[in-house]
Design an enzyme around this catalytic site. Structure first.
Site, PDB file in Angstrom:
ATOM      1  N   GLU A  51       1.560  67.765   2.241  1.00 54.96           N
ATOM      2  CA  GLU A  51       2.687  67.882   0.748  1.00 54.96           C
ATOM      3  C   GLU A  51       0.865  67.091  -0.080  1.00 54.96           C
ATOM      4  O   GLU A  51       1.604  67.812  -1.356  1.00 54.96           O
ATOM      5  CB  GLU A  51       3.296  66.630   1.069  1.00 54.96           C
ATOM      6  CG  GLU A  51       5.012  67.486   1.636  1.00 54.96           C
ATOM      7  CD  GLU A  51       5.003  66.672   3.370  1.00 54.96           C
ATOM      8  OE1 GLU A  51       5.398  67.353   3.647  1.00 54.96           O
ATOM      9  OE2 GLU A  51       4.309  66.289   2.880  1.00 54.96           O
ATOM     10  N   PHE A 113      17.742  57.671   8.251  1.00 53.80           N
ATOM     11  CA  PHE A 113      16.282  58.794   8.333  1.00 53.80           C
ATOM     12  C   PHE A 113      15.845  59.156   7.091  1.00 53.80           C
ATOM     13  O   PHE A 113      16.238  59.789   7.175  1.00 53.80           O
ATOM     14  CB  PHE A 113      16.885  59.480  10.059  1.00 53.80           C
ATOM     15  CG  PHE A 113      16.381  60.670  10.173  1.00 53.80           C
ATOM     16  CD1 PHE A 113      14.879  59.887  10.916  1.00 53.80           C
ATOM     17  CD2 PHE A 113      16.601  62.029   9.412  1.00 53.80           C
ATOM     18  CE1 PHE A 113      13.516  60.495  11.317  1.00 53.80           C
ATOM     19  CE2 PHE A 113      14.952  62.315  10.243  1.00 53.80           C
ATOM     20  CZ  PHE A 113      13.925  62.552  10.943  1.00 53.80           C
ATOM     21  N   GLN A 114      14.483  59.073   7.243  1.00 53.97           N
ATOM     22  CA  GLN A 114      13.265  59.410   5.962  1.00 53.97           C
ATOM     23  C   GLN A 114      14.159  59.660   4.919  1.00 53.97           C
ATOM     24  O   GLN A 114      14.132  59.966   3.534  1.00 53.97           O
ATOM     25  CB  GLN A 114      13.741  60.897   6.459  1.00 53.97           C
ATOM     26  CG  GLN A 114      12.427  61.599   7.491  1.00 53.97           C
ATOM     27  CD  GLN A 114      12.235  63.594   7.447  1.00 53.97           C
ATOM     28  OE1 GLN A 114      12.854  63.950   7.027  1.00 53.97           O
ATOM     29  NE2 GLN A 114      11.477  63.488   8.967  1.00 53.97           N
ATOM     30  N   LYS A 163      20.302  65.274  -1.188  1.00 52.97           N
ATOM     31  CA  LYS A 163      21.244  66.174  -0.804  1.00 52.97           C
ATOM     32  C   LYS A 163      22.228  67.156  -1.407  1.00 52.97           C
ATOM     33  O   LYS A 163      22.221  67.518  -2.079  1.00 52.97           O
ATOM     34  CB  LYS A 163      20.591  66.073   1.178  1.00 52.97           C
ATOM     35  CG  LYS A 163      20.751  67.501   1.252  1.00 52.97           C
ATOM     36  CD  LYS A 163      20.529  67.705   2.565  1.00 52.97           C
ATOM     37  CE  LYS A 163      21.362  69.346   3.509  1.00 52.97           C
ATOM     38  NZ  LYS A 163      20.181  69.054   4.716  1.00 52.97           N
ATOM     39  N   MET A 467     -22.090  59.306  -1.825  1.00 55.78           N
ATOM     40  CA  MET A 467     -22.819  58.571  -3.217  1.00 55.78           C
ATOM     41  C   MET A 467     -22.384  56.926  -2.525  1.00 55.78           C
ATOM     42  O   MET A 467     -22.854  56.018  -3.037  1.00 55.78           O
ATOM     43  CB  MET A 467     -21.662  58.429  -3.992  1.00 55.78           C
ATOM     44  CG  MET A 467     -21.403  57.870  -5.223  1.00 55.78           C
ATOM     45  SD  MET A 467     -22.639  58.261  -6.045  1.00 55.78           S
ATOM     46  CE  MET A 467     -22.289  60.392  -7.000  1.00 55.78           C
TER      47      MET A 467
END
Length: 558
Positions: A51, A113-114, A163, A467
């Site tokens: 993602e 969940f999630q 959802k 760097m």
């Protein structure tokens, strides 16, 4: 028209002219992906490997095209994986709309969940965000999100949709979306007049250009302004290409790794005209000693930037394109020949240089410039290679240098290159990375192969975190704590394992041949360039020092 929430999402994307989205599906966002499947001939979906890659791709698409970039993710870890990309876009004022889906309404706030409170998490790093709990407000919320992302100072907006809202049915009525136009009315005539008076009174003006000039598509107005003022020009990372890097008045970048010419010139000018820049600490060095011989005139769309980091003398608030247009209408032709000559002498005395006979970062960047004839889109990760890409490639047009300036996000460039290539497919797109940065999100090479996106990935491989090692060398008595990457990772084999072409270069000639080949293949290519671990970016300003104390390799040797 009766549509489900997920169908409304897709129809609203079509209203906005969205042709490409980047994302990764999951349970909570399945309804939206099912709707996208039915419209795959109208909206191309790029399935990234992670993602974070999707968020950077949306950002790169936005920077390269000037349109809003769109990314999608599911709930929980899918949404949180977007956070770094959203923060990157926020720091650089990039218009991105991130759409996430969450657990069903009855499950919100129950550690389901999630489940994660993504609007709470992203509140400090978005221009605005929404959670849509009522399907009847869904379409207007999406329209509002796109408007917010583009108006005024651009920035990312997140929309979180439970959802069950994507599954229920509501009335949808299509709307014709008018293009977002800058507010020209609110620019103060009094502020414009003050600006013109300050410019006409100056004897040694310097123009400092930032990302606002790019975001407002003000290149033409800026060019006219520079010629009318007759002053030297420097820029920030974000401002690259707003004014042509090939012009005789251009003096290079300003700040920690800016040219000596720009740093010395700004320190000696009597008027600093700041066009869409926010005075980052990497630009100003010691803020108390920054341009302290000059009056400071700032043009910026965001009034919050006035006097935030540097106290200014006067400012004009408004869209940069509009402000420059109004100033140009009132400003008489200026002439500053002695001052311009002095700066030209600095340019001759303090040119950028590098060791001529070995494969090095600056050579790689200059060779890319030569072979692409300055007509490529360059994306970068963050570090030494990023500075070399800013110093040694001459950007003549805006939206051709895409890099994470404010947040300094390692792992940004590869995803951004995918978004840029999808947005501007006729341009050669090259991502320049260090080996440390490439490791962050190198899995997106698989995305490039999967979707046949022919980007060229150049890895400037010094087997260290370059760097950070440079700082350890200069300021930490060479204590190289956790910056050595001299292991058995073979980027050529990794590229081939993911289906790309892998090439390696150990010499200048090998890189010339490899890059020439990459330009002809029309497929994803990774070029592993082996350079010395102690290669450094010059000039440099030590942290906390004024920019007038810029030093280079010769100064260190003395």
């Amino acid at each position: 028209m009766q549509l489900t929430g997920s169908e409304i999402v897709v129809e609203c994307l079509k209203e906005q002219g969205v042709d490409t989205v980047f994302g990764y599906p999951g349970g909570a966002i399945l309804n939206v992906y099912d709707a996208l499947y039915k419209h795959s001939d109208e909206i191309t979906h790029i399935l990234t490997s992670h993602e974070q890659g999707a968020s950077h791709a949306a950002d790169g698409y936005a920077r390269a095209t000037g349109r809003v970039g769109v990314c999608l993710a599911t709930s929980g870890p899918g949404a949180t994986n977007l956070v770094t990309g959203i923060a990157t876009a926020y720091m650089d004022s990039i218009p991105v709309v991130a759409i996430t889906c969450n657990v069903n309404l009855p499950l919100l706030g129950k550690d389901s969940f999630q489940e994660v409170d993504i609007t709470g998490i992203t509140l400090p790093i978005t221009k605005h965000n929404f959670i849509v709990k009522d399907i009847n407000s869904l379409a207007d919320t999406i329209r509002r999100a796109f408007e917010i992302a583009q108006t005024g100072r651009p920035g990312p907006v997140l929309i979180d949709i439970p959802k069950d809202v994507t599954g229920v049915i509501a009335e949808y009525e299509k709307k014709v979306i008018e293009p977002v136009r800058p507010d020209e009315v609110s620019v103060s005539d009094e502020e414009i007049n003050t600006a013109v008076e300050m410019i006409e009174a100056a004897e040694k003006p310097y123009i400092f250009v930032g990302g606002g000039a790019v975001l407002s598509d003000a290149s033409d107005e800026l060019f006219e302004f520079v010629k009318r003022v007759d002053a030297p020009v420097c820029d920030t990372l974000m401002g690259k290409g707003a004014f042509p890097g090939t012009d005789e008045l251009y003096t290079g970048m300003l700040g920690m790794h800016g040219t000596k010419t720009s740093n010395f010139g700004v320190s000696e000018c009597d008027l600093l005209i700041v066009v869409g820049a926010r005075f980052s600490d990497r630009v100003t060095g010691n803020a108390k000693k920054f341009a302290n011989h000059a009056k400071i005139l700032q043009f910026d769309v965001d009034p919050a930037e006035m006097d935030k980091n540097i106290v200014i003398t006067a400012g004009v608030t408004g869209d940069i394109k509009t402000v420059l247009k109004k100033v140009n209408e009132k400003l008489s032709q200026q002439s500053h020949k002695p001052w311009v000559k002095q700066i030209e002498e600095y340019k001759a005395k303090y040119p950028l240089s590098y060791h001529p006979d070995v494969l090095s970062g600056p050579f790689v960047v200059e060779e890319i410039y030569r072979q692409t004839k300055g007509d490529a889109i360059i994306t970068t990760e963050v570090g030494q290679h990023q500075m070399w890409a800013a110093q040694f490639y001459k950007y003549s047009r805006p939206r051709t240098f895409l890099t994470s300036g404010g947040l300094g996000t390692m792992g940004y460039g590869l995803g951004a290159s995918l978004g840029a290539k999808m947005g501007v497919p006729d341009k050669t797109v090259v991502n320049i990375a260090g080996d440390g940065c490439f490791r962050m999100n190198m899995n997106e090479i698989a995305t490039a192969v999967r979707h046949n996106i022919p980007i060229i990935q150049v890895v400037i491989n010094n087997h260290v975190l370059g760097m950070v090692r440079q700082w350890q060398t200069l300021f930490y008595e060479k204590r190289y704590s956790q910056t050595v990457l001299n292991d058995a990772v073979d980027f050529v084999k990794l590229a081939e394992a993911m289906g790309a072409t892998g090439l390696r270069a150990n010499t200048q000639q090998e890189f010339r041949v490899a890059f020439e080949k990459a330009l002809t293949l029309g497929k994803p290519v990774v070029i592993d360039c082996q350079i010395d671990s102690d290669e450094k970016v010059w000039p440099m300003v030590a942290p906390g020092a004024p920019i007038s104390d810029a030093f280079d390799e010769g100064d260190v040797a003395r």
